[in-house]
Motif scaffolding. Structure first.
Motif, PDB file in Angstrom:
ATOM      1  N   SER A  61       0.186  -1.176  -1.775  1.00 51.34           N
ATOM      2  CA  SER A  61      -1.247  -1.461  -1.827  1.00 51.34           C
ATOM      3  C   SER A  61      -1.859  -1.079  -0.484  1.00 51.34           C
ATOM      4  O   SER A  61      -1.320  -1.431   0.566  1.00 51.34           O
ATOM      5  N   THR A  91      -6.310   1.197  -3.110  1.00 45.04           N
ATOM      6  CA  THR A  91      -5.402   1.823  -4.075  1.00 45.04           C
ATOM      7  C   THR A  91      -4.169   0.943  -4.199  1.00 45.04           C
ATOM      8  O   THR A  91      -3.592   0.526  -3.199  1.00 45.04           O
ATOM      9  N   SER A  93      -0.411   0.941  -6.101  1.00 49.12           N
ATOM     10  CA  SER A  93       0.601   1.678  -6.858  1.00 49.12           C
ATOM     11  C   SER A  93       1.563   0.684  -7.489  1.00 49.12           C
ATOM     12  O   SER A  93       2.066  -0.216  -6.811  1.00 49.12           O
ATOM     13  N   ASP A 100      -1.520   4.140 -11.151  1.00 41.89           N
ATOM     14  CA  ASP A 100      -2.139   3.474 -10.014  1.00 41.89           C
ATOM     15  C   ASP A 100      -3.520   2.957 -10.394  1.00 41.89           C
ATOM     16  O   ASP A 100      -4.182   3.484 -11.275  1.00 41.89           O
ATOM     17  N   LYS A 102      -7.209   2.402  -8.742  1.00 46.29           N
ATOM     18  CA  LYS A 102      -8.046   2.768  -7.590  1.00 46.29           C
ATOM     19  C   LYS A 102      -9.427   2.190  -7.825  1.00 46.29           C
ATOM     20  O   LYS A 102      -9.999   2.373  -8.890  1.00 46.29           O
ATOM     21  N   GLN A 139      -8.017   3.497 -13.596  1.00 43.55           N
ATOM     22  CA  GLN A 139      -6.572   3.455 -13.784  1.00 43.55           C
ATOM     23  C   GLN A 139      -6.239   4.450 -14.882  1.00 43.55           C
ATOM     24  O   GLN A 139      -6.615   4.252 -16.036  1.00 43.55           O
TER      25      GLN A 139
END
Length: 186
Positions: A61, A91, A93, A100, A102, A139
């Motif tokens: 993160s 972001t 992950s 991910d 965002k 996402q």
């Protein structure tokens, strides 16, 4: 009689000069950077707790913090009103195939500031504000946009300088737990 009038005029002129000497400048422009804004705290807690319950494990993160800009107008020596704008992104992950997450957030606050100590070069103050934040979340192929109430509570802050100064504000909200920057008094 002339002496009494002369003494009264001299007294009035000295009071007028004394009052003008300590008047603060009328307005201020600020540019700053906020560390760990509330939206990043929400992401850390949400990913650590709620995503763990859903079986999603966070790999990484990262966030930008919050970039801020503001303007304030002094109503008197102790009280001012103003606006602050902010922008930040993050972001996250995950260790799965869902992809991910965002997001970015921007918005504004209307605030009020109270000066505890207001000297020529040193100002100790606190402030609070309310406003609107706009979130853009993505996402994979899914996009979500929504609005939320934005806020900032800063019980302690310091500014040092005359026309150009540096500041540090410490509180909780969309501007960060610590917001530092440069300000210009007009």
């Amino acid at each position: 009689m002339k002496k009494i009038i002369f003494i009264l005029l001299a007294g009035l002129l000295s009071l007028k000069g004394y009052g003008q000497e300590n008047m603060p400048r009328k307005s201020e422009i600020r540019v700053g950077y906020g560390l760990v804004p509330v939206q990043e705290i929400g992401t850390m807690l949400g990913d650590g707790i709620f995503m763990g319950l859903l079986g999603r494990e966070v790999e990484h993160s990262s966030g930008t913090g919050t970039f801020t800009m503001g303007y304030s107008l002094n109503l008197n020596k102790r009280l001012s009103v103003g606006v602050d704008g902010f922008y930040g992104k993050n972001t996250v992950s995950y260790k799965d195939d869902l992809g991910d997450s965002k997001w970015s957030v921007y918005g504004g606050l209307v605030n009020m500031q109270y000066s505890y100590l207001n000297k020529t070069k040193l100002n100790l103050y606190g402030k609070g504000g309310l406003g609107y934040a706009r979130y853009n979340n993505r996402q994979k192929e899914n996009k979500e946009n929504f609005g939320a109430l934005s806020y900032q509570f800063t019980p302690i802050a310091i500014r040092y300088g005359n026309k150009v100064g540096i500041y540090g504000e410490f509180g909780f909200g969309y501007l960060g737990i610590a917001n530092v920057g440069i300000s210009f008094k007009l």
